[in-house]
Design a protein around this motif. Structure first.
Motif, PDB file in Angstrom:
ATOM      1  N   ARG A 217      -9.252   9.550  -5.967  1.00 22.68           N
ATOM      2  CA  ARG A 217      -8.004  10.228  -6.321  1.00 22.68           C
ATOM      3  C   ARG A 217      -8.238  11.720  -6.580  1.00 22.68           C
ATOM      4  NH1 ARG A 217      -3.650   7.899  -8.784  1.00 22.68           N
ATOM      5  NH2 ARG A 217      -3.992   9.072 -10.711  1.00 22.68           N
ATOM      6  N   SER A 218      -9.344  12.038  -7.248  1.00 21.34           N
ATOM      7  CA  SER A 218      -9.632  13.443  -7.526  1.00 21.34           C
ATOM      8  C   SER A 218      -9.956  14.215  -6.250  1.00 21.34           C
ATOM      9  CB  SER A 218     -10.798  13.557  -8.517  1.00 21.34           C
ATOM     10  OG  SER A 218     -10.409  13.113  -9.802  1.00 21.34           O
ATOM     11  N   MET A 219     -10.649  13.588  -5.326  1.00 19.75           N
ATOM     12  CA  MET A 219     -10.947  14.251  -4.049  1.00 19.75           C
ATOM     13  C   MET A 219      -9.657  14.538  -3.283  1.00 19.75           C
ATOM     14  SD  MET A 219     -14.235  14.747  -3.851  1.00 19.75           S
ATOM     15  CE  MET A 219     -14.643  14.923  -2.104  1.00 19.75           C
ATOM     16  N   VAL A 220      -8.723  13.583  -3.306  1.00 22.10           N
ATOM     17  CA  VAL A 220      -7.428  13.815  -2.653  1.00 22.10           C
ATOM     18  C   VAL A 220      -6.693  14.947  -3.349  1.00 22.10           C
ATOM     19  CG1 VAL A 220      -5.159  12.826  -2.178  1.00 22.10           C
ATOM     20  CG2 VAL A 220      -7.215  11.469  -1.754  1.00 22.10           C
ATOM     21  N   ALA A 221      -6.625  14.912  -4.666  1.00 21.31           N
ATOM     22  CA  ALA A 221      -5.886  15.926  -5.412  1.00 21.31           C
ATOM     23  C   ALA A 221      -6.442  17.323  -5.169  1.00 21.31           C
ATOM     24  CB  ALA A 221      -5.913  15.599  -6.911  1.00 21.31           C
ATOM     25  N   ASN A 222      -7.737  17.407  -4.892  1.00 24.94           N
ATOM     26  CA  ASN A 222      -8.362  18.706  -4.634  1.00 24.94           C
ATOM     27  C   ASN A 222      -8.324  19.111  -3.167  1.00 24.94           C
ATOM     28  OD1 ASN A 222      -9.911  20.072  -7.099  1.00 24.94           O
ATOM     29  ND2 ASN A 222      -9.949  17.854  -7.413  1.00 24.94           N
ATOM     30  N   GLY A 223      -7.596  18.359  -2.355  1.00 23.28           N
ATOM     31  CA  GLY A 223      -7.333  18.775  -0.994  1.00 23.28           C
ATOM     32  C   GLY A 223      -8.364  18.416   0.056  1.00 23.28           C
ATOM     33  N   PHE A 224      -9.254  17.452  -0.242  1.00 29.71           N
ATOM     34  CA  PHE A 224     -10.285  17.097   0.722  1.00 29.71           C
ATOM     35  C   PHE A 224      -9.806  16.100   1.783  1.00 29.71           C
ATOM     36  CE2 PHE A 224     -12.799  18.698  -2.815  1.00 29.71           C
ATOM     37  CZ  PHE A 224     -13.710  19.509  -2.149  1.00 29.71           C
TER      38      PHE A 224
ATOM     39  N   PRO B 252       0.833  -1.209   0.000  1.00 31.06           N
ATOM     40  CA  PRO B 252       0.000   0.000   0.000  1.00 31.06           C
ATOM     41  C   PRO B 252       0.865   1.255   0.000  1.00 31.06           C
ATOM     42  CG  PRO B 252       0.074  -0.932   2.199  1.00 31.06           C
ATOM     43  CD  PRO B 252       0.819  -1.895   1.316  1.00 31.06           C
ATOM     44  N   HIS B 253       0.314   2.340  -0.501  1.00 28.77           N
ATOM     45  CA  HIS B 253       1.006   3.623  -0.484  1.00 28.77           C
ATOM     46  C   HIS B 253       0.014   4.719  -0.109  1.00 28.77           C
ATOM     47  CE1 HIS B 253      -0.531   3.274  -4.649  1.00 28.77           C
ATOM     48  NE2 HIS B 253      -0.775   4.566  -4.525  1.00 28.77           N
ATOM     49  N   ALA B 254       0.544   5.840   0.319  1.00 28.15           N
ATOM     50  CA  ALA B 254      -0.289   6.981   0.693  1.00 28.15           C
ATOM     51  C   ALA B 254      -0.518   7.876  -0.514  1.00 28.15           C
ATOM     52  CB  ALA B 254       0.376   7.781   1.811  1.00 28.15           C
ATOM     53  N   LEU B 255      -1.725   8.417  -0.609  1.00 29.37           N
ATOM     54  CA  LEU B 255      -2.070   9.415  -1.620  1.00 29.37           C
ATOM     55  C   LEU B 255      -2.258  10.756  -0.931  1.00 29.37           C
ATOM     56  CD1 LEU B 255      -4.742   7.642  -3.879  1.00 29.37           C
ATOM     57  CD2 LEU B 255      -2.439   8.306  -4.537  1.00 29.37           C
ATOM     58  N   LEU B 256      -1.537  11.764  -1.430  1.00 31.74           N
ATOM     59  CA  LEU B 256      -1.577  13.104  -0.837  1.00 31.74           C
ATOM     60  C   LEU B 256      -1.779  14.138  -1.941  1.00 31.74           C
ATOM     61  CD1 LEU B 256       1.675  12.756   1.307  1.00 31.74           C
ATOM     62  CD2 LEU B 256      -0.661  12.436   2.140  1.00 31.74           C
ATOM     63  N   PRO B 257      -2.401  15.266  -1.615  1.00 34.69           N
ATOM     64  CA  PRO B 257      -2.442  16.366  -2.602  1.00 34.69           C
ATOM     65  C   PRO B 257      -1.080  17.055  -2.676  1.00 34.69           C
ATOM     66  CG  PRO B 257      -3.497  17.040  -0.556  1.00 34.69           C
ATOM     67  CD  PRO B 257      -3.138  15.592  -0.380  1.00 34.69           C
ATOM     68  N   ALA B 258      -0.784  17.631  -3.823  1.00 34.67           N
ATOM     69  CA  ALA B 258       0.460  18.398  -3.956  1.00 34.67           C
ATOM     70  C   ALA B 258       0.452  19.534  -2.948  1.00 34.67           C
ATOM     71  CB  ALA B 258       0.579  18.948  -5.378  1.00 34.67           C
ATOM     72  N   GLY B 259       1.600  19.787  -2.328  1.00 30.74           N
ATOM     73  CA  GLY B 259       1.700  20.853  -1.342  1.00 30.74           C
ATOM     74  C   GLY B 259       1.273  20.454   0.048  1.00 30.74           C
ATOM     75  N   HIS B 260       0.904  19.184   0.248  1.00 29.53           N
ATOM     76  CA  HIS B 260       0.496  18.710   1.568  1.00 29.53           C
ATOM     77  C   HIS B 260       1.679  18.756   2.536  1.00 29.53           C
ATOM     78  CE1 HIS B 260      -0.962  15.887   4.684  1.00 29.53           C
ATOM     79  NE2 HIS B 260      -2.166  16.207   4.259  1.00 29.53           N
ATOM     80  N   ALA B 261       1.398  18.892   3.816  1.00 30.12           N
ATOM     81  CA  ALA B 261       2.450  18.982   4.832  1.00 30.12           C
ATOM     82  C   ALA B 261       3.350  17.755   4.861  1.00 30.12           C
ATOM     83  CB  ALA B 261       1.811  19.186   6.209  1.00 30.12           C
ATOM     84  N   LEU B 262       2.835  16.600   4.402  1.00 31.88           N
ATOM     85  CA  LEU B 262       3.638  15.365   4.410  1.00 31.88           C
ATOM     86  C   LEU B 262       4.314  15.092   3.066  1.00 31.88           C
ATOM     87  CD1 LEU B 262       1.063  12.999   6.206  1.00 31.88           C
ATOM     88  CD2 LEU B 262       2.976  14.245   7.252  1.00 31.88           C
TER      89      LEU B 262
END
Length: 303
Positions: free
Chosen positions: A229-236, A167-177
Motif C-alpha cells: 500500500r505504501s509503495m502504491v501511495a508513493n507512486g511506484f 477485489p478493488h484497485a489501489l491507486l496513488p492520489a492524482g493518478h490518471a485513473l
C-alpha cells in the motif's frame, strides 16, 4: 506403558512451537524436562515423533502427527471433564488460531474477544501465518483452526465460509485513473503492478489479469500488504487487493484511492479451515459458531 498428561502437554507444546526451546519457554519449564518427556513417549510408543534438526528446531514425523492429534484430543477432553467437575464451563483448555497475516489484525482480536466473552475458560492463542505455513501447521496439529483466504489449501481441508469480498484497485492520489467511477483490469495493465511476495497471492492476482487476456508487468514484489500500500501511495505503481483497512491512507500518511473493478471477477472467500483428518475439539466447534455469527452481523471492508 504409562503415558502421563504432563508428557502429552509437553508433546503438544513442542509440536506447536516447533522446538523444545520454544515449548520450554511457553510452559516455563526446563528444556531437559521436556526432552526427557519426549524421549519417554517415543520409547513407550516405539517410534520417533520428531525429526531433530540442529539449529532449526524439530519437525513431526507422519507418526508424530497422528500422535499429536490424538494427544490434543485427550487433553481437550480432560479439560472439559475437569470443567464439569468444577461446575465451570464444559469447554476448557487451549485453542490455537492461525491467521493469514493480512487478515489477522482486522479480525483476530475482535473474534477472540467475542469468543472469550462466551467461553472464558478457553485460552486462545493467535499466530500470524503465511499461506504456506498455515497449511503445514494445520497438518502438523500445531494450529487448531485457520482464518484465511481460500488460497493454497490442500483438498482435504474443510472450508467454512465467513464472508466474500470483491477485489478493488489501489491507486496513488492524482493518478490518471483516480477520477473514474471504476476501472478495469485492462486500464491497470498499462501501469506497473505491485504485488506481495507470497506465491499464492501474486499468482492469484496475475491469474485475474490473464483471465481477461492481459499480461501486466509485475514491477515490484513487497514483503507485506502494508508495504504494498505504501509503495502504491508513493507512486511506484498500482495494485489489486481484497483487503481494505479503515482509512485509505498508507502507513506513512499518504492518501490512497480505492476504485471498484468493472470486470466480472470471482469473489474471494474469507474462510475458517481445518484438517479433516483430525477430530475437532468442542472448543474449536464453539469458535466456529462464534465466528460465523460475528461475520454475519458486520459489513466487512465497506467503503
Amino acid at each position: 506403558m504409562s503415558l502421563t498428561l504432563t508428557q502429552l502437554r509437553y508433546l503438544v507444546a513442542v509440536a506447536r512451537h516447533g522446538s523444545v526451546t520454544g515449548a520450554a519457554r511457553a510452559l516455563n519449564v526446563s528444556q531437559p524436562s521436556i526432552s526427557v518427556a519426549i524421549d519417554a513417549v517415543e520409547r513407550d510408543l516405539g517410534q520417533k515423533l520428531f525429526v531433530r534438526q540442529r539449529g532449526s528446531g524439530v519437525t513431526l514425523t507422519s507418526f508424530g502427527r497422528a500422535v499429536v492429534a490424538k494427544a490434543k484430543q485427550v487433553l481437550a477432553e480432560t479439560d472439559e471433564l475437569i470443567g464439569l467437575g468444577s461446575r465451570k464451563s464444559a469447554l476448557g483448555g487451549e485453542l490455537v488460531l492461525g491467521c493469514f497475516e493480512d487478515l489477522a489484525p482486522y479480525f483476530a482480536p475482535a473474534l477472540i474477544r467475542a469468543f472469550s466473552e462466551r467461553h472464558p475458560e478457553v485460552a486462545v492463542i493467535v499466530r500470524d501465518e503465511t499461506f504456506e505455513t498455515l497449511g503445514r501447521r494445520l497438518g502438523d496439529a500445531a494450529v487448531d483452526l485457520g482464518l484465511t483466504y481460500d488460497l493454497g489449501l490442500p483438498s482435504h481441508f474443510a472450508r467454512i465460509l465467513l464472508h466474500e469480498l470483491r477485489p478493488h484497485a489501489l491507486l496513488p492520489a492524482g493518478h490518471a485513473l483516480a477520477d473514474r467511477p471504476d476501472v478495469s483490469l485492462a486500464d491497470l495493465a498499462a501501469y506497473p503492478l505491485i504485488t506481495t511476495d507470497q506465491p499464492h497471492s501474486w499468482q492469484h492476482m496475475l491469474d485475474l489479469f490473464r483471465s481477461r487476456g492481459l499480461s501486466p508487468v509485475a514491477d515490484r514484489q513487497t514483503s507485506s500488504f502494508e508495504l504494498q500500500r505504501s509503495m502504491v501511495a508513493n507512486g511506484f505503481g498500482v495494485a489489486v487487493s481484497y483487503t481494505r483497512p479503515h482509512g485509505d491512507r498508507s502507513y506513512d500518511g499518504l492518501p490512497l484511492v480505492c476504485k471498484p473493478l468493472s470486470d466480472p471477477l470471482p469473489m474471494q472467500r474469507i474462510i475458517l479451515t481445518h484438517d479433516t483428518h483430525q477430530r475437532l475439539p468442542n472448543a474449536v466447534l464453539a469458535f466456529i459458531d462464534v465466528a460465523k455469527g460475528w461475520f454475519s452481523t458486520r459489513d466487512i471492508f465497506a467503503s
